[in-house]
Write a protein that holds these residues in place. Sequence first.
Motif, PDB file in Angstrom:
ATOM      1  N   LEU A 259       1.037  -1.097   0.028  1.00 47.56           N
ATOM      2  CA  LEU A 259       0.038  -0.055  -0.184  1.00 47.56           C
ATOM      3  C   LEU A 259       0.854   1.266  -0.097  1.00 47.56           C
ATOM      4  CD1 LEU A 259      -2.775  -0.855   2.550  1.00 47.56           C
ATOM      5  CD2 LEU A 259      -3.073  -0.647   0.044  1.00 47.56           C
ATOM      6  N   PHE A 260       1.797   1.034   0.623  1.00 42.35           N
ATOM      7  CA  PHE A 260       2.838   2.348   0.772  1.00 42.35           C
ATOM      8  C   PHE A 260       3.588   2.697  -0.554  1.00 42.35           C
ATOM      9  CE2 PHE A 260       1.694   3.135   5.117  1.00 42.35           C
ATOM     10  CZ  PHE A 260       2.532   4.134   5.707  1.00 42.35           C
ATOM     11  N   ILE A 261       4.059   1.612  -1.315  1.00 31.56           N
ATOM     12  CA  ILE A 261       4.570   2.014  -2.431  1.00 31.56           C
ATOM     13  C   ILE A 261       3.586   2.240  -3.606  1.00 31.56           C
ATOM     14  CG2 ILE A 261       5.399   0.292  -4.416  1.00 31.56           C
ATOM     15  CD1 ILE A 261       7.380   0.762  -2.108  1.00 31.56           C
ATOM     16  N   ALA A 262       2.212   1.815  -3.478  1.00 32.60           N
ATOM     17  CA  ALA A 262       1.300   2.384  -4.305  1.00 32.60           C
ATOM     18  C   ALA A 262       1.073   3.729  -4.055  1.00 32.60           C
ATOM     19  CB  ALA A 262       0.016   1.334  -4.198  1.00 32.60           C
ATOM     20  N   ALA A 263       1.049   4.131  -2.706  1.00 34.94           N
ATOM     21  CA  ALA A 263       0.735   5.750  -2.453  1.00 34.94           C
ATOM     22  C   ALA A 263       1.906   6.454  -2.904  1.00 34.94           C
ATOM     23  CB  ALA A 263       0.456   5.570  -0.962  1.00 34.94           C
ATOM     24  N   ALA A 264       3.066   6.005  -2.658  1.00 35.18           N
ATOM     25  CA  ALA A 264       4.260   6.656  -3.166  1.00 35.18           C
ATOM     26  C   ALA A 264       4.319   6.746  -4.560  1.00 35.18           C
ATOM     27  CB  ALA A 264       5.600   5.818  -2.748  1.00 35.18           C
ATOM     28  N   LEU A 265       3.928   5.676  -5.357  1.00 34.41           N
ATOM     29  CA  LEU A 265       3.925   5.900  -6.913  1.00 34.41           C
ATOM     30  C   LEU A 265       2.922   6.715  -7.244  1.00 34.41           C
ATOM     31  CD1 LEU A 265       4.015   2.163  -8.183  1.00 34.41           C
ATOM     32  CD2 LEU A 265       5.938   4.072  -8.410  1.00 34.41           C
ATOM     33  N   ALA A 266       1.684   6.912  -6.717  1.00 33.34           N
ATOM     34  CA  ALA A 266       0.605   7.908  -7.154  1.00 33.34           C
ATOM     35  C   ALA A 266       1.011   9.254  -6.722  1.00 33.34           C
ATOM     36  CB  ALA A 266      -0.602   7.668  -6.000  1.00 33.34           C
ATOM     37  N   ALA A 267       1.507   9.577  -5.540  1.00 36.04           N
ATOM     38  CA  ALA A 267       2.170  10.757  -5.128  1.00 36.04           C
ATOM     39  C   ALA A 267       3.290  11.402  -6.508  1.00 36.04           C
ATOM     40  CB  ALA A 267       2.712  10.723  -3.916  1.00 36.04           C
ATOM     41  N   VAL A 268       4.187  10.333  -6.598  1.00 39.90           N
ATOM     42  CA  VAL A 268       5.290  10.918  -7.677  1.00 39.90           C
ATOM     43  C   VAL A 268       4.694  11.170  -9.156  1.00 39.90           C
ATOM     44  CG1 VAL A 268       7.133  10.143  -8.684  1.00 39.90           C
ATOM     45  CG2 VAL A 268       7.045   9.528  -6.421  1.00 39.90           C
ATOM     46  N   LEU A 269       3.646  10.318  -9.390  1.00 33.80           N
ATOM     47  CA  LEU A 269       3.030  10.793 -10.708  1.00 33.80           C
ATOM     48  C   LEU A 269       2.214  11.989 -10.671  1.00 33.80           C
ATOM     49  CD1 LEU A 269       1.650   7.170 -11.443  1.00 33.80           C
ATOM     50  CD2 LEU A 269       3.707   8.121 -12.690  1.00 33.80           C
ATOM     51  N   VAL A 270       1.615  12.255  -9.475  1.00 32.88           N
ATOM     52  CA  VAL A 270       1.008  13.676  -9.551  1.00 32.88           C
ATOM     53  C   VAL A 270       1.742  14.701  -9.652  1.00 32.88           C
ATOM     54  CG1 VAL A 270      -0.525  15.075  -8.091  1.00 32.88           C
ATOM     55  CG2 VAL A 270      -1.270  12.633  -8.386  1.00 32.88           C
ATOM     56  N   MET A 271       2.840  14.515  -8.916  1.00 33.02           N
ATOM     57  CA  MET A 271       3.980  15.587  -8.848  1.00 33.02           C
ATOM     58  C   MET A 271       4.436  15.772 -10.295  1.00 33.02           C
ATOM     59  SD  MET A 271       5.937  14.408  -5.523  1.00 33.02           S
ATOM     60  CE  MET A 271       7.489  15.650  -5.862  1.00 33.02           C
ATOM     61  N   ILE A 272       4.539  14.636 -11.199  1.00 35.38           N
ATOM     62  CA  ILE A 272       5.404  14.722 -12.363  1.00 35.38           C
ATOM     63  C   ILE A 272       4.135  15.592 -13.163  1.00 35.38           C
ATOM     64  CG2 ILE A 272       5.898  13.660 -14.492  1.00 35.38           C
ATOM     65  CD1 ILE A 272       6.953  11.488 -12.646  1.00 35.38           C
ATOM     66  N   VAL A 273       3.051  15.418 -13.096  1.00 39.76           N
ATOM     67  CA  VAL A 273       1.963  16.023 -13.840  1.00 39.76           C
ATOM     68  C   VAL A 273       1.798  17.559 -13.416  1.00 39.76           C
ATOM     69  CG1 VAL A 273      -0.534  16.389 -14.308  1.00 39.76           C
ATOM     70  CG2 VAL A 273       0.542  13.822 -14.178  1.00 39.76           C
ATOM     71  N   GLY A 274       1.979  17.798 -12.164  1.00 37.88           N
ATOM     72  CA  GLY A 274       2.249  19.140 -11.496  1.00 37.88           C
ATOM     73  C   GLY A 274       3.486  19.952 -12.200  1.00 37.88           C
TER      74      GLY A 274
END
Length: 288
Positions: A259-274
């Motif tokens: 779950l933490f790895i998935a959350a980290a991936l989502a956070a990084v992807l959102v940051m890339i879009v930002g």
Amino acid sequence: MNRVLPILTVLFAIVVIWYTAAIGMNAPWQTTLNTRAELTDVPFTDFALQTWAQDRPVLPAPHQVIGEIWNATVALEFNSRRSLAYHGWITLSSTLLGFVLGTALGVALAVVIVHNEAANRSLMPWIIASQTIPILAIAPMVVVGLGAVGITGTVPRALISMYLSFFPVVVGMVKGLRSPEAIQLDLMRTYDATTWQTFWKLRWPAAMPMLFASMKVGIAISLIGAVVSELSNAAGGGLGVRLLTGSYNGQTIQIWAALFIAAALAAVLVMIVGAAERVVNTRMGARP
């Protein structure tokens, strides 16, 4: 420092609450273990340490989750079936492909809807209705159905991600493309601009804020779609498979690590879009 201190304060509070909750949730089983071992009058400090060191706790302590992430990533080879990095890459591949397909589909549908009233009346209700179907019901049908015709691997999982991610893009882009005011559209007609020129020079730039806002939602929900689709194909790998196997075997620490790895991936992807949004805004002349 003024920006970092509030973040550290909240993080510290979360960790304290987490450790405290771990004691309370793991205490019944630890009491049972101590009774079987004929351990009585265990000091509270030792008892707390025991609840934070169980092999299969109800709620793992933060250091247990961090240790599992380290052991399942850095301490293992990337191509190991037990590696969270390996499974994370599988999930990330499906997420990115589904996000690209979903964004392209969403933008295309939005353009058609904005420029064609018949499409607006016929497509929008079905697009909205499509999101009322539970993804847990669709994912097995798509994965198993495509597998029956020989299409396996990333594509079926990406289609589930696309199914979830295209919706916010459609809604956001329709609103964004319709955001120019009537006086601005009248001005373009005064300049004798074609439909394409009006779209490219007025509607598209005006829709950029809504597009990137929708993409941030889309990339996060695309990851959810990838994880859910993996639950229907345990042989394919992915973070969803790790969650499933951890649930079957009662490995709560493994579940939390995934779950933490998935959350980290989502956070990084959102940051890339930002970051991409900031680059586009700069090129369009927006002030930072």
